[in-house]
Design an enzyme around this catalytic site. Structure first.
Site, PDB file in Angstrom:
ATOM      1  N   CYS A   1       0.837  -1.167   0.277  1.00  7.06           N
ATOM      2  CA  CYS A   1       0.018   0.106   0.182  1.00  7.06           C
ATOM      3  C   CYS A   1       0.816   1.397   0.041  1.00  7.06           C
ATOM      4  O   CYS A   1       0.791   2.235  -0.659  1.00  7.06           O
ATOM      5  CB  CYS A   1      -0.975  -0.056   1.167  1.00  7.06           C
ATOM      6  SG  CYS A   1      -1.955   1.365   1.233  1.00  7.06           S
TER       7      CYS A   1
ATOM      8  N   CYS B   1      -3.582   3.914   9.572  1.00  7.88           N
ATOM      9  CA  CYS B   1      -2.161   3.476   9.947  1.00  7.88           C
ATOM     10  C   CYS B   1      -1.652   4.556  11.213  1.00  7.88           C
ATOM     11  O   CYS B   1      -0.558   4.172  11.539  1.00  7.88           O
ATOM     12  CB  CYS B   1      -1.211   3.413   8.821  1.00  7.88           C
ATOM     13  SG  CYS B   1      -1.849   2.353   7.601  1.00  7.88           S
TER      14      CYS B   1
ATOM     15  N   CYS C   1       7.388   4.390   6.074  1.00  9.47           N
ATOM     16  CA  CYS C   1       6.682   3.984   5.027  1.00  9.47           C
ATOM     17  C   CYS C   1       7.629   3.941   3.567  1.00  9.47           C
ATOM     18  O   CYS C   1       6.971   3.536   2.399  1.00  9.47           O
ATOM     19  CB  CYS C   1       5.736   5.261   4.410  1.00  9.47           C
ATOM     20  SG  CYS C   1       6.513   6.880   4.696  1.00  9.47           S
TER      21      CYS C   1
HETATM   22 FE1  SF4 Z   1      -1.776   2.858   3.026  1.00  7.65          FE
HETATM   23 FE2  SF4 Z   1      -1.321   2.865   5.698  1.00  7.65          FE
HETATM   24 FE3  SF4 Z   1       0.945   3.351   4.041  1.00  7.65          FE
HETATM   25 FE4  SF4 Z   1      -1.099   5.032   3.943  1.00  7.65          FE
HETATM   26  S1  SF4 Z   1       0.415   4.580   5.676  1.00  7.65           S
HETATM   27  S2  SF4 Z   1      -0.217   4.333   2.103  1.00  7.65           S
HETATM   28  S3  SF4 Z   1      -2.882   3.593   4.436  1.00  7.65           S
HETATM   29  S4  SF4 Z   1      -0.203   1.490   4.283  1.00  7.65           S
END
Ligand code: SF4
Length: 217
Positions: A104, A190, A213
């Site tokens: 994601c 998240c 991330c």
């Molecule tokens: Fe996806 Fe969560 Fe990453 Fe946002 S923080 S891009 S919702 S996995």
């Protein structure tokens, strides 16, 4: 771009001086700031040091409504040159965060970031050593070999108190989520609030081994 050496003075420069140095070195048109709009400090530093500097907000499709509102407010108040970068058109809201947070983040953060940096020579971020243990060694200036770009973290040495003082001195507003217990703000699925004294980034991907991330590590 080949790796370059950085002047030692950057490690002790004021944040605005670091951004000005980058503009002198690379040209304003070759700089990009990425901001999460967790607070107003980075965008104020960048836009007052180099008016018109490009500021990118990665819209992951899962940002808090408060963050979008805050970005709009600061854009008007500080006359920001804000560019909202979305995932590629075929990426639609899909709840992938429920099954694979890395995948994601890859399609909603990493790929849009890489696209935002294309053709640029330097990338300015708000990463600080005080963000938490995983960021404790953040330099003010480095070379991101993978992305072939100079990475500048003008707030690297700023403590939480420095951030609060800067915001106070410049009468900057806060993201409404801050007073609700969110010292670190990402996507709503998240991010949870943290208790006083808890690791500031402890509410990000809580319960999962994931701590970044993919933008900064
Ligand atoms: Fe996806 Fe969560 Fe990453 Fe946002 S923080 S891009 S919702 S996995």
């Amino acid at each position: 771009m080949p790796p370059i050496s950085f002047p030692d003075i950057l490690e002790t420069s004021q944040p605005a001086d670091t951004v000005r140095w980058a503009a002198d070195q690379f040209g304003t048109e070759n700089l990009v700031v990425t901001a999460s709009f967790e607070d107003a400090v980075l965008v104020h530093v960048a836009a007052t040091a180099v008016p018109g500097i490009a500021i990118v907000l990665l819209d992951t499709q899962y940002l808090f409504a408060e963050t979008k509102w805050f970005a709009d407010e600061l854009t008007k108040r500080l006359d920001l040159n804000l560019r909202i970068v979305n995932p590629l058109p075929h990426i639609q809201p899909d709840n992938l965060w429920q099954s694979d947070v890395n995948a994601c983040c890859n399609v909603r953060k990493v790929e849009p970031l890489d696209r935002s940096l294309q053709g640029k020579q330097a990338w300015v971020t708000g990463v600080r050593r005080a963000d938490g243990p995983t960021r404790a060694n953040t330099p003010t200036a480095s070379y991101d070999i993978g992305r072939n770009i100079v990475k500048l973290n003008p707030l690297a040495a700023f403590s939480d108190d420095d951030m609060a003082l800067y915001a106070h001195l410049h009468d900057l507003p806060a993201n409404p989520l801050t007073e609700r217990g969110y010292p670190s703000i990402g996507c709503w699925p998240c991010t949870r609030p943290v208790a006083p004294g808890e690791d500031k980034r402890g509410g990000r991907w809580a319960g999962s081994p994931k701590t970044e991330c993919g933008l900064h590590g």
